[in-house]
Design a protein around this motif. Sequence first.
Motif, PDB file in Angstrom:
ATOM      1  N   VAL A   1      13.147 -36.853  19.723  1.00  0.00           N
ATOM      2  CA  VAL A   1      14.095 -36.395  20.280  1.00  0.00           C
ATOM      3  C   VAL A   1      13.843 -36.008  21.751  1.00  0.00           C
ATOM      4  CG1 VAL A   1      15.724 -34.805  20.084  1.00  0.00           C
ATOM      5  CG2 VAL A   1      15.501 -35.597  17.936  1.00  0.00           C
ATOM      6  N   ASN A   2      12.875 -35.150  22.167  1.00  0.00           N
ATOM      7  CA  ASN A   2      12.433 -35.218  23.127  1.00  0.00           C
ATOM      8  C   ASN A   2      12.065 -36.321  23.686  1.00  0.00           C
ATOM      9  OD1 ASN A   2      12.435 -32.050  22.655  1.00  0.00           O
ATOM     10  ND2 ASN A   2      10.289 -32.022  21.913  1.00  0.00           N
ATOM     11  N   ALA A   3      11.232 -37.383  23.187  1.00  0.00           N
ATOM     12  CA  ALA A   3      11.024 -38.460  24.589  1.00  0.00           C
ATOM     13  C   ALA A   3      12.812 -38.811  24.591  1.00  0.00           C
ATOM     14  CB  ALA A   3      10.550 -39.302  23.559  1.00  0.00           C
TER      15      ALA A   3
ATOM     16  N   GLU B   1       7.072 -36.571  14.437  1.00  0.00           N
ATOM     17  CA  GLU B   1       7.459 -37.687  14.474  1.00  0.00           C
ATOM     18  C   GLU B   1       8.952 -37.964  15.063  1.00  0.00           C
ATOM     19  OE1 GLU B   1       6.304 -42.363  15.360  1.00  0.00           O
ATOM     20  OE2 GLU B   1       5.996 -41.149  13.328  1.00  0.00           O
ATOM     21  N   ALA B   2       9.496 -37.466  14.136  1.00  0.00           N
ATOM     22  CA  ALA B   2      10.843 -36.812  14.478  1.00  0.00           C
ATOM     23  C   ALA B   2      11.257 -36.334  15.525  1.00  0.00           C
ATOM     24  CB  ALA B   2      11.702 -36.885  13.075  1.00  0.00           C
ATOM     25  N   ALA B   3      10.880 -35.443  15.393  1.00  0.00           N
ATOM     26  CA  ALA B   3      11.536 -34.015  16.716  1.00  0.00           C
ATOM     27  C   ALA B   3      10.866 -34.466  17.750  1.00  0.00           C
ATOM     28  CB  ALA B   3      11.074 -33.164  16.459  1.00  0.00           C
TER      29      ALA B   3
ATOM     30  N   LEU C   1       2.117 -31.507  17.118  1.00  0.00           N
ATOM     31  CA  LEU C   1       1.262 -32.701  16.725  1.00  0.00           C
ATOM     32  C   LEU C   1       2.028 -33.709  18.358  1.00  0.00           C
ATOM     33  CD1 LEU C   1       1.386 -33.755  13.046  1.00  0.00           C
ATOM     34  CD2 LEU C   1      -1.213 -32.685  14.423  1.00  0.00           C
ATOM     35  N   TYR C   2       2.511 -33.459  19.014  1.00  0.00           N
ATOM     36  CA  TYR C   2       3.437 -34.296  19.266  1.00  0.00           C
ATOM     37  C   TYR C   2       3.253 -33.391  20.773  1.00  0.00           C
ATOM     38  CZ  TYR C   2       3.375 -37.340  15.702  1.00  0.00           C
ATOM     39  OH  TYR C   2       3.398 -38.200  14.600  1.00  0.00           O
ATOM     40  N   PHE C   3       3.625 -34.536  21.590  1.00  0.00           N
ATOM     41  CA  PHE C   3       4.375 -33.769  23.613  1.00  0.00           C
ATOM     42  C   PHE C   3       4.787 -34.769  24.265  1.00  0.00           C
ATOM     43  CE2 PHE C   3      -0.100 -33.589  24.612  1.00  0.00           C
ATOM     44  CZ  PHE C   3       0.287 -34.147  25.691  1.00  0.00           C
ATOM     45  N   CYS C   4       6.017 -34.405  25.099  1.00  0.00           N
ATOM     46  CA  CYS C   4       5.891 -35.292  25.403  1.00  0.00           C
ATOM     47  C   CYS C   4       6.480 -34.400  27.364  1.00  0.00           C
ATOM     48  CB  CYS C   4       7.414 -36.291  25.737  1.00  0.00           C
ATOM     49  SG  CYS C   4       9.318 -35.961  25.377  1.00  0.00           S
TER      50      CYS C   4
ATOM     51  N   LEU D   1      14.998 -39.783  32.469  1.00  0.00           N
ATOM     52  CA  LEU D   1      14.450 -40.787  34.258  1.00  0.00           C
ATOM     53  C   LEU D   1      15.617 -41.766  34.189  1.00  0.00           C
ATOM     54  CD1 LEU D   1      10.865 -41.169  32.695  1.00  0.00           C
ATOM     55  CD2 LEU D   1      11.565 -40.550  34.656  1.00  0.00           C
ATOM     56  N   ASN D   2      16.823 -42.211  33.571  1.00  0.00           N
ATOM     57  CA  ASN D   2      18.028 -43.211  34.299  1.00  0.00           C
ATOM     58  C   ASN D   2      18.354 -42.335  35.203  1.00  0.00           C
ATOM     59  OD1 ASN D   2      16.073 -44.886  32.030  1.00  0.00           O
ATOM     60  ND2 ASN D   2      17.913 -44.284  29.847  1.00  0.00           N
TER      61      ASN D   2
END
Length: 357
Positions: free
Chosen positions: A341-343, A336-338, A318-321, A350-351
Motif C-alpha cells: 500500500v505504501n509502495a 508485506e500487504a501494508a 520489516l519493510y519500508f519505502c 512519482l507518476n
Amino acid sequence: MAKTHLDYKAQAIKRRNRYATITAVLGLFFVCFSYYFYQIFFTANVETKGQPTYVLIRRGQPYKAVLDSINATGVIVDRLSFAFVAKLMKYDRLVKPGRYELKDGYTNRQLVSDLRAGRQSPLKLTFQNIRLREDLAKKLSTAIDSRPHQFDSLLSSPSYTRSLGFDTTTILSMFIPNTYELYWNTSADNLMHRMKKEYEKFWTPARDAKAKALGLNRQQVSTLASIVEAEQQQHADERPRVAGVYLNRLKRGMLLQADPTVVYANRDFTIKRVLNVHLAKDSPYNTYKYKGLPPGPINLPSIASIDAVLNPEQHNYLYFCAKEDFSGYHAFATNEAAHLVNARRYQAALNRMAIMK
C-alpha cells in the motif's frame, strides 16, 4: 743627506694616518657587512599577503629543485639572500621531505631553521562518501606523498590486510570517517597503521558490548551501517529505525532486499531505480539473491550510521519505502500487504510528478 728629526716625525704621522684610514675602512666594511649579515638573517623575507602558503618537498628531491619549489610560491622577497642563507646554514645537506608553511613575516633564518629541522605543518585528512577500494586509494594519496597504486596494493593484499585483522573486502570498515591530522610525508604503510589505531580507539568496550548483544562483530556492524547510510542519506534521525528493520529481517532469516546492495553489485552508481535487470545480477552483494549481510561494506559508513546500528529502534517493522511527500523520510510496515500500500502511494506520487513535468 741625513734625515732630520722632523722628517722621521712626518713619516710617523703619515703611517699613523695610513693605519687610521685602513682601520676606518675596515671598520666601515665590518659595519656594512654586519648590517648586511643582520639584514639577510634577521629581516622579514617572506610576504604571503595573508594567504596561507605551503611548499611540498618530496623524498629525494634535489636541493636545487627544492629552492625552485620554494621560489615558485612567489612569497620570497629576496631570493638571492634566501639562497645565500640556506647555503651558509648548510641546508643543502639537511633537506627533509614534508609540507612546510611559508609564514608571513618569516626571516630567512627562521624559514631555513624550520626546513632543516623538518618542522612540518600538519594537514587534515577527511574522507566520506567513498564506495570502492580504488576510490579510497585515490583519496588517501591526495593527502600524503604516496601514489594511489601504493595504497591499492596494500588494500588488495590478503596477507597485509590479514595482518591488520581484516580481509580485502572488510578492510574498508577500518576507515572510520572523521578528520585526522597527519604529516604529508607519512608513508602509505604508516597511514594504514594510523587508521588501525584510530579504529581501535573508536571501538570502545561500550560499543563492543552493544555489537555483541546484537550478535554481530565489528565488521558486520560496519557492513550493516553502510547499508543503513545508503538507504537514509538525508535524515540521520531515521537511521536507528532503518537499522531496526534490517536487524529484524536478519533475526527472522529473511533476505535483506536492500536496493543499495544491488546498485553496488552492479557497480553502476548512476542507477536511480532498481529494476529486474539489476536484481538478476549474481553477486554476493545482491541481498535479493543471498541471505545475510554482504561480504563487506558498500561504503564507508559515518559514525552516526554505525551508532544507529548499535542503538537501533526497537519495533516490529520489516519493510519500508520512500514517503510519497518526497521528504526523504520513509513509510514503515510490519507486513508485506501494508508495505505494498505504501509502495503504491509512492509510485502514484512519482507518476503525478512525471505528468506535471
